[in-house]
Design an enzyme around this catalytic site. Structure first.
Site, short mmCIF file in Angstrom:
data_model
loop_
_atom_site.label_atom_id
_atom_site.label_comp_id
_atom_site.label_asym_id
_atom_site.label_seq_id
_atom_site.Cartn_x
_atom_site.Cartn_y
_atom_site.Cartn_z
N ALA A 101 -5.06 27.24 -37.37
CA ALA A 101 -4.79 28.12 -38.51
C ALA A 101 -5.39 27.49 -39.75
CB ALA A 101 -3.29 28.32 -38.69
N LYS A 102 -5.46 28.25 -40.82
CA LYS A 102 -5.90 27.71 -42.11
C LYS A 102 -5.42 28.66 -43.19
CE LYS A 102 -8.36 24.07 -43.44
NZ LYS A 102 -8.26 22.75 -42.80
#
Length: 411
Positions: A101-102
């Site tokens: 994720a980011k």
């Protein structure tokens, strides 16, 4: 080529080498969830300001999604998407039980006061709190954020879900952060560099290093490499660049940078043009700043024998091809800078167990994980007759693909 296009290209090459089914390939590329939220806060002067926040949750086949939150004025959906995808492959290469994720907020943190940053962080957390969690998505610091940012997220999240120290990593030690986390990415760079050089009968001692970037990663890498006997001859940051062919005094440079908010004006070397840093004569080049800095315009002029990608996506695909033909060995970002997320995993484990490790154990475990990951990448290189980047991508993609199929998620 932007970061998303380059990352997707590397993924597709790896998928082809692995012979993945086209439907599975497509499903692995599409993010699990993309979040875009408006964050409006009162400024210190009483006016209202609105910012856009993003969180891309790419894949969770192997475990909770994991990735940093960055505050930067150039944060955009494509960049966040690319970095989330990179995290999926990076956690798989490191063989830690996470997906990718980011997140980020489009802002200039240097233009905001501490109280404004706190308000912005808390509003962002309010918007995404029900989409993150200990076993769902675990944020961490990134560019423009730090342990204090994580403390604010933890506190705000805990208002909704009860005290949950494992919901973020990279926290202050007093709130459940791990010893050794601050230096982890830089230390991982050291261990990865040692593994690569050892393959060629060399060690850190006596090698000449050039490092672009003197933030958390670059400064720790420089300190640890210098302590191991490496000669760091040139370094740059946003304020300038400095060179000393006899080796820079890194301890003094760290002190100067802290006192002067940058390395500009350091008396222990000669000032050089920052643009020339990447093409300085050296054995090992470590880009530890922004992405896309090594490209078709400067690749032919690079003189390093080895490139260690401490930054995310510092090398464009066009430059990759040029450097490969020159015989330059590149240790890719999804292996070289995985020390941070690996020690984040250790922090998460400590929080869940309620048992704190000493720093020696953290560092020893990190060395084991990095060294083992390098060996696994080399094995994939031999199996698929490919370079280190494709070796890392095939390793990561294969592990995620296998988990996806085992869970019955393939299209």
């Amino acid at each position: 080529m932007n970061a998303l296009a380059a990352t997707s290209r590397n993924f597709k090459q790896a998928a082809k080498l692995l012979g993945l089914d086209s439907k599975l390939e497509k499903s692995l590329l599409i993010p699990f969830r993309e979040i875009k939220v408006e964050c409006t806060i009162p400024k210190d002067d009483g006016t209202l300001a609105s910012y856009v926040g993003f969180r891309v949750q790419h894949d969770n086949a192997r475990g909770p999604m994991k990735g940093g939150i960055r505050y930067h004025h150039e944060v955009d959906p494509d960049e966040v998407n690319a970095l989330a995808q990179l995290m999926t492959w990076k956690t798989a290469v490191a063989n830690i039980p996470y997906g990718g994720a980011k997140g980020g907020i489009g802002c200039s943190p240097g233009d905001l006061s501490i109280s404004e940053l706190e308000r912005l962080t808390r509003v962002f957390t309010q918007k995404i709190h029900d989409l993150i969690g200990i076993h769902t998505d675990v944020p961490a610091p990134d560019m423009g954020t730090n342990s204090q940012t994580m403390a604010w997220i933890l506190d705000e999240y805990s208002k909704f879900h009860g005290y949950s120290p494992a919901v973020v990593t990279g926290k202050p030690v007093d709130l459940g952060g791990s010893l050794g986390r601050d230096a982890a990415t830089g230390r991982g760079v050291l261990f990865a560099t040692e593994a690569l050089l050892a393959e060629h009968g060399k060690g850190i001692a006596g090698q000449r290093f050039v490092i672009q970037g003197f933030g958390n990663v670059g400064s720790w890498a420089a300190q640890l490499i210098s302590e191991a006997g490496g000669k760091v001859i040139a370094i740059s940051d946003v304020t300038g660049a400095v060179k000393n062919v006899d080796g820079l005094d890194i301890a003094q440079l760290v002190k100067h940078s802290a006192e002067n908010k940058g390395i500009k004006g350091f008396k222990g070397g000669d000032a050089i043009a920052p643009d020339s840093l990447l093409t300085e004569e050296c054995d090992v080049l470590i880009p530890a700043a922004l992405g896309g800095v090594i490209n078709k315009d400067n690749a032919n002029d690079i003189k390093a024998k080895y490139i260690i990608e401490a930054a995310n996506h510092p090398t464009d695909p066009e430059a990759d091809e040029i450097l490969s033909k020159k015989g330059v060995l590149i240790l890719p970002d999804i292996l070289a800078n995985s020390g941070g997320v690996t020690v984040s995993y250790f922090e998460w484990v400590q929080n869940i167990q309620g048992f704190m490790w000493d720093e020696e154990k953290v560092n020893a475990e990190l060395r084991t994980y990095i060294t083992r990951a390098f060996g696994n990448v080399k094995q994939m290189c031999r199996s698929h007759s490919c370079d280190l980047r494709m070796g890392a991508f095939t390793l990561g993609v294969n592990r995620v693909a296998r988990a996806t199929v085992l869970r019955g998620w393939e299209a």
